[in-house]
Scaffold this motif. Structure first.
Motif, PDB file in Angstrom:
ATOM      1  N   LYS A   2      13.172  -6.898   2.544  1.00 14.48           N
ATOM      2  CA  LYS A   2      13.262  -6.168   1.285  1.00 14.48           C
ATOM      3  C   LYS A   2      11.906  -5.625   0.872  1.00 14.48           C
ATOM      4  O   LYS A   2      11.800  -4.508   0.370  1.00 14.48           O
ATOM      5  CB  LYS A   2      13.820  -7.067   0.177  1.00 14.48           C
ATOM      6  N   GLU A   3      10.857  -6.433   1.112  1.00 15.06           N
ATOM      7  CA  GLU A   3       9.512  -5.999   0.754  1.00 15.06           C
ATOM      8  C   GLU A   3       9.086  -4.810   1.602  1.00 15.06           C
ATOM      9  O   GLU A   3       8.439  -3.880   1.115  1.00 15.06           O
ATOM     10  CB  GLU A   3       8.505  -7.149   0.931  1.00 15.06           C
ATOM     11  N   MET A   4       9.465  -4.834   2.868  1.00 12.20           N
ATOM     12  CA  MET A   4       9.111  -3.728   3.764  1.00 12.20           C
ATOM     13  C   MET A   4       9.817  -2.440   3.337  1.00 12.20           C
ATOM     14  O   MET A   4       9.216  -1.363   3.342  1.00 12.20           O
ATOM     15  CB  MET A   4       9.450  -4.080   5.205  1.00 12.20           C
ATOM     16  N   LEU A   5      11.067  -2.554   2.956  1.00 13.18           N
ATOM     17  CA  LEU A   5      11.816  -1.379   2.501  1.00 13.18           C
ATOM     18  C   LEU A   5      11.251  -0.844   1.191  1.00 13.18           C
ATOM     19  O   LEU A   5      11.177   0.371   0.983  1.00 13.18           O
ATOM     20  CB  LEU A   5      13.300  -1.717   2.357  1.00 13.18           C
ATOM     21  N   ALA A   6      10.835  -1.746   0.314  1.00 12.60           N
ATOM     22  CA  ALA A   6      10.226  -1.320  -0.944  1.00 12.60           C
ATOM     23  C   ALA A   6       8.903  -0.611  -0.686  1.00 12.60           C
ATOM     24  O   ALA A   6       8.590   0.406  -1.320  1.00 12.60           O
ATOM     25  CB  ALA A   6      10.022  -2.522  -1.859  1.00 12.60           C
ATOM     26  N   HIS A   7       8.126  -1.131   0.243  1.00 12.57           N
ATOM     27  CA  HIS A   7       6.852  -0.498   0.581  1.00 12.57           C
ATOM     28  C   HIS A   7       7.078   0.875   1.215  1.00 12.57           C
ATOM     29  O   HIS A   7       6.351   1.832   0.929  1.00 12.57           O
ATOM     30  CB  HIS A   7       6.059  -1.394   1.526  1.00 12.57           C
ATOM     31  N   LEU A   8       8.107   0.992   2.043  1.00 16.77           N
ATOM     32  CA  LEU A   8       8.431   2.274   2.660  1.00 16.77           C
ATOM     33  C   LEU A   8       8.839   3.292   1.599  1.00 16.77           C
ATOM     34  O   LEU A   8       8.429   4.461   1.654  1.00 16.77           O
ATOM     35  CB  LEU A   8       9.543   2.095   3.696  1.00 16.77           C
ATOM     36  N   ALA A   9       9.613   2.863   0.621  1.00 20.48           N
ATOM     37  CA  ALA A   9      10.008   3.763  -0.473  1.00 20.48           C
ATOM     38  C   ALA A   9       8.775   4.218  -1.254  1.00 20.48           C
ATOM     39  O   ALA A   9       8.666   5.400  -1.623  1.00 20.48           O
ATOM     40  CB  ALA A   9      11.000   3.065  -1.393  1.00 20.48           C
ATOM     41  N   MET A  10       7.842   3.296  -1.488  1.00 18.19           N
ATOM     42  CA  MET A  10       6.616   3.652  -2.199  1.00 18.19           C
ATOM     43  C   MET A  10       5.788   4.652  -1.387  1.00 18.19           C
ATOM     44  O   MET A  10       5.260   5.624  -1.934  1.00 18.19           O
ATOM     45  CB  MET A  10       5.787   2.405  -2.466  1.00 18.19           C
ATOM     46  N   LEU A  11       5.715   4.454  -0.083  1.00 19.00           N
ATOM     47  CA  LEU A  11       4.988   5.390   0.772  1.00 19.00           C
ATOM     48  C   LEU A  11       5.613   6.780   0.722  1.00 19.00           C
ATOM     49  O   LEU A  11       4.904   7.786   0.686  1.00 19.00           O
ATOM     50  CB  LEU A  11       4.970   4.884   2.214  1.00 19.00           C
ATOM     51  N   ARG A  12       6.926   6.837   0.730  1.00 17.94           N
ATOM     52  CA  ARG A  12       7.601   8.147   0.670  1.00 17.94           C
ATOM     53  C   ARG A  12       7.315   8.854  -0.654  1.00 17.94           C
ATOM     54  O   ARG A  12       7.158  10.082  -0.682  1.00 17.94           O
ATOM     55  CB  ARG A  12       9.097   7.957   0.879  1.00 17.94           C
ATOM     56  N   GLU A  13       7.238   8.092  -1.734  1.00 19.34           N
ATOM     57  CA  GLU A  13       6.875   8.691  -3.021  1.00 19.34           C
ATOM     58  C   GLU A  13       5.445   9.219  -2.984  1.00 19.34           C
ATOM     59  O   GLU A  13       5.157  10.306  -3.498  1.00 19.34           O
ATOM     60  CB  GLU A  13       7.017   7.664  -4.141  1.00 19.34           C
TER      61      GLU A  13
END
Length: 82
Positions: A2-13
């Motif tokens: 979940k943390e990795m997916l959250a970090h990926l979403a932040m990177l995309r932003e």
């Protein structure tokens, strides 16, 4: 995961914001800066996507099969039987 997916979403932003800033930059120095940031953020996002893809799928209930019935157990012996 979940943390990795959250970090990926932040990177995309952050990538989207850098693209916007790159397109609106008026000086060549700022455009170059945002282009380099975009390249780094995209490389990190690509590495993170690869790492997520290599992870095993999430298991259910600590890796146990959830649809398997309980094994049959012998009933308790009656008094006097053993």
């Amino acid at each position: 995961m979940k943390e990795m997916l959250a970090h990926l979403a932040m990177l995309r932003e952050q990538i989207a914001e850098c693209e916007r800033l790159h397109d609106s930059a008026t000086s060549e120095i700022r455009r170059d800066l945002f282009a380099r940031l975009l390249a780094r953020y995209r490389a990190i996002a690509t590495e993170l996507e690869r790492a997520i893809a290599k992870l095993p799928p999430p298991s259910t209930f600590l890796g146990r099969k959830t649809r398997e019935p309980f094994p049959k157990q012998e009933p308790f012996p009656k008094e006097g039987q053993e």
